[in-house]
Each structure stands twice: as structure tokens, then as C-alpha cells.
Design a protein around this motif. Structure first.
Motif, PDB file in Angstrom:
ATOM      1  N   ARG A  74       0.803  -1.226   0.000  1.00 10.70           N
ATOM      2  CA  ARG A  74       0.000   0.000   0.000  1.00 10.70           C
ATOM      3  C   ARG A  74       0.833   1.273   0.000  1.00 10.70           C
ATOM      4  NH1 ARG A  74      -5.896  -0.946   1.856  1.00 10.70           N
ATOM      5  NH2 ARG A  74      -6.133  -3.050   1.052  1.00 10.70           N
ATOM      6  N   ALA A  75       2.026   1.217   0.569  1.00  9.84           N
ATOM      7  CA  ALA A  75       2.871   2.422   0.643  1.00  9.84           C
ATOM      8  C   ALA A  75       3.259   2.928  -0.738  1.00  9.84           C
ATOM      9  CB  ALA A  75       4.126   2.130   1.461  1.00  9.84           C
ATOM     10  N   THR A  76       3.315   2.048  -1.738  1.00 10.81           N
ATOM     11  CA  THR A  76       3.769   2.442  -3.075  1.00 10.81           C
ATOM     12  C   THR A  76       2.714   2.240  -4.157  1.00 10.81           C
ATOM     13  OG1 THR A  76       4.733   0.244  -3.400  1.00 10.81           O
ATOM     14  CG2 THR A  76       6.194   1.981  -2.554  1.00 10.81           C
ATOM     15  N   GLU A  77       1.532   1.800  -3.782  1.00  9.84           N
ATOM     16  CA  GLU A  77       0.513   1.452  -4.783  1.00  9.84           C
ATOM     17  C   GLU A  77       0.126   2.625  -5.674  1.00  9.84           C
ATOM     18  OE1 GLU A  77      -2.935   0.086  -2.621  1.00  9.84           O
ATOM     19  OE2 GLU A  77      -3.284   2.059  -1.751  1.00  9.84           O
ATOM     20  N   ASN A 110       6.301   4.204  -9.397  1.00  5.72           N
ATOM     21  CA  ASN A 110       6.104   2.763  -9.274  1.00  5.72           C
ATOM     22  C   ASN A 110       5.200   2.184 -10.357  1.00  5.72           C
ATOM     23  OD1 ASN A 110       6.496   0.246  -7.871  1.00  5.72           O
ATOM     24  ND2 ASN A 110       4.421   0.452  -7.081  1.00  5.72           N
ATOM     25  N   VAL A 111       4.498   3.006 -11.106  1.00  8.17           N
ATOM     26  CA  VAL A 111       3.506   2.523 -12.080  1.00  8.17           C
ATOM     27  C   VAL A 111       3.841   3.067 -13.465  1.00  8.17           C
ATOM     28  CG1 VAL A 111       1.052   2.433 -12.664  1.00  8.17           C
ATOM     29  CG2 VAL A 111       1.757   2.446 -10.261  1.00  8.17           C
ATOM     30  N   GLU A 129       7.135  -2.636   5.488  1.00  7.90           N
ATOM     31  CA  GLU A 129       7.126  -4.005   6.002  1.00  7.90           C
ATOM     32  C   GLU A 129       7.931  -4.141   7.292  1.00  7.90           C
ATOM     33  OE1 GLU A 129       8.341  -6.350   2.642  1.00  7.90           O
ATOM     34  OE2 GLU A 129       6.530  -5.846   1.533  1.00  7.90           O
ATOM     35  N   GLY A 130       8.312  -2.985   7.875  1.00  2.32           N
ATOM     36  CA  GLY A 130       8.914  -3.015   9.199  1.00  2.32           C
ATOM     37  C   GLY A 130      10.414  -2.798   9.274  1.00  2.32           C
ATOM     38  N   SER A 147       3.600   7.830   4.427  1.00  2.72           N
ATOM     39  CA  SER A 147       2.983   6.974   3.412  1.00  2.72           C
ATOM     40  C   SER A 147       3.160   5.504   3.760  1.00  2.72           C
ATOM     41  CB  SER A 147       3.604   7.278   2.050  1.00  2.72           C
ATOM     42  OG  SER A 147       3.042   6.472   1.063  1.00  2.72           O
ATOM     43  N   GLY A 148       4.271   5.185   4.393  1.00  2.70           N
ATOM     44  CA  GLY A 148       4.558   3.804   4.733  1.00  2.70           C
ATOM     45  C   GLY A 148       3.757   3.264   5.890  1.00  2.70           C
TER      46      GLY A 148
END
Length: 157
Positions: A60-63, A68-69, A111-112, A127-128
Motif C-alpha cells: 500500500r505504501a507504493t501502490e 512505481n507505475v 514491512e517493518g 505513506s509507509g
């Protein structure tokens, strides 16, 4: 016996992601409506292209991150599972290692990975860890559709 399939209504998130991917394809299109696959460089119409992700849209942080797209052909985005080695290599050539690394760092931080999180700026850190709700996705989808319409008017579709 004939089976009838009912189309599933898209969630606000799915709608926003689809609208964003369409926007990105049109942003990258030439004036006559063509794009190149980020992975294999195949030339195709903007309507043939898909919105491929360097980092999976499950992150979700980069969607909804522009870097990224990118337009991707159905073969690279489908059977070749994103053709990620060529995708990343070509993306580095297009936007530079720093911007590609930022996307990867955002994914790892979400993811931590605390060390990576500390390297990110405040906006990317937020965002993360923040989650969008349905209203956020509905608002973003409307913005993406409006932006796409403006670009479509400028370019042949």
C-alpha cells in the motif's frame, strides 16, 4: 447448461488503483497515443497497455506512487510476472537509481525495516505507515479520472 457470471463491484481501492494506472498510461503516452512497455520496450497503443508495478500493488505504501507505475504490455505484466529484472533495469535508465531505490525503500519500510524507514523523508515515512480509507480512495479516484480526461483531450485516444 449456461452459467451466468455476475460482475463483481470494484471496491473504492480497486477503482482508485485502476484509475491511477490509466492516468499513468496516458501521462506516458506520446501525442498520438502510443506508449512503450517499460520492460520489453514494445510499442503499443495506450489502450493496449496495462499499468505495471515495480513493487506489487499489494504494498500500500507504493501502490499510488507515480514512479512505481508505468505502461507495460500484457505479456510482461501477465505471463512474465512483471518481467521485473528488465522493468527495474529500464526504469533506472529512465528515472535514475535514486528514484527507483526510493520506491524499494518505501516498500521495505512499510514491512517493518526500521533502518530503511529512518532514511526516508517525512512524507514517505507517513505513506509507509498510514492507511487510506474508502473515502480517501473515492476522492483519489475522482481526481485521477479528471486528470485522465484532461490528458485525453490533448492526446489522440
Amino acid at each position: 447448461m449456461m452459467t451466468t457470471f455476475r460482475s463483481r463491484k470494484r471496491s473504492p481501492r480497486e477503482r482508485a488503483l485502476a484509475d491511477f494506472q490509466k492516468l499513468r498510461r496516458y501521462q506516458e503516452a506520446s501525442q498520438n497515443g502510443y506508449v512503450r512497455c517499460v520492460s520489453c520496450q514494445k510499442l503499443m497503443t495506450v489502450k493496449e497497455a496495462q499499468g505495471g508495478h515495480l513493487v506489487s500493488r499489494r504494498v500500500r505504501a507504493t501502490e499510488l506512487e507515480r514512479d512505481n507505475v508505468w505502461p507495460q504490455c500484457p505479456r510482461c505484466n501477465g505471463p512474465l510476472s512483471g518481467n521485473v529484472i528488465a522493468y527495474r533495469s529500464n526504469l533506472v535508465k529512465m528515472i535514475g537509481e535514486d528514484r527507483v531505490k526510493r520506491i524499494e525503500d518505501m516498500a521495505n519500510a512499510s514491512e517493518g525495516d526500521e533502518e530503511v524507514m529512518r532514511r526516508l523523508d517525512d512524507r514517505d515515512q507517513r505513506s509507509g505507515v498510514s492507511r487510506k480509507n474508502d473515502d480517501d480512495y473515492k476522492r483519489l479516484a475522482a481526481l485521477y479520472r479528471a486528470a485522465t480526461r484532461l490528458i485525453q483531450k490533448e492526446k489522440v485516444s
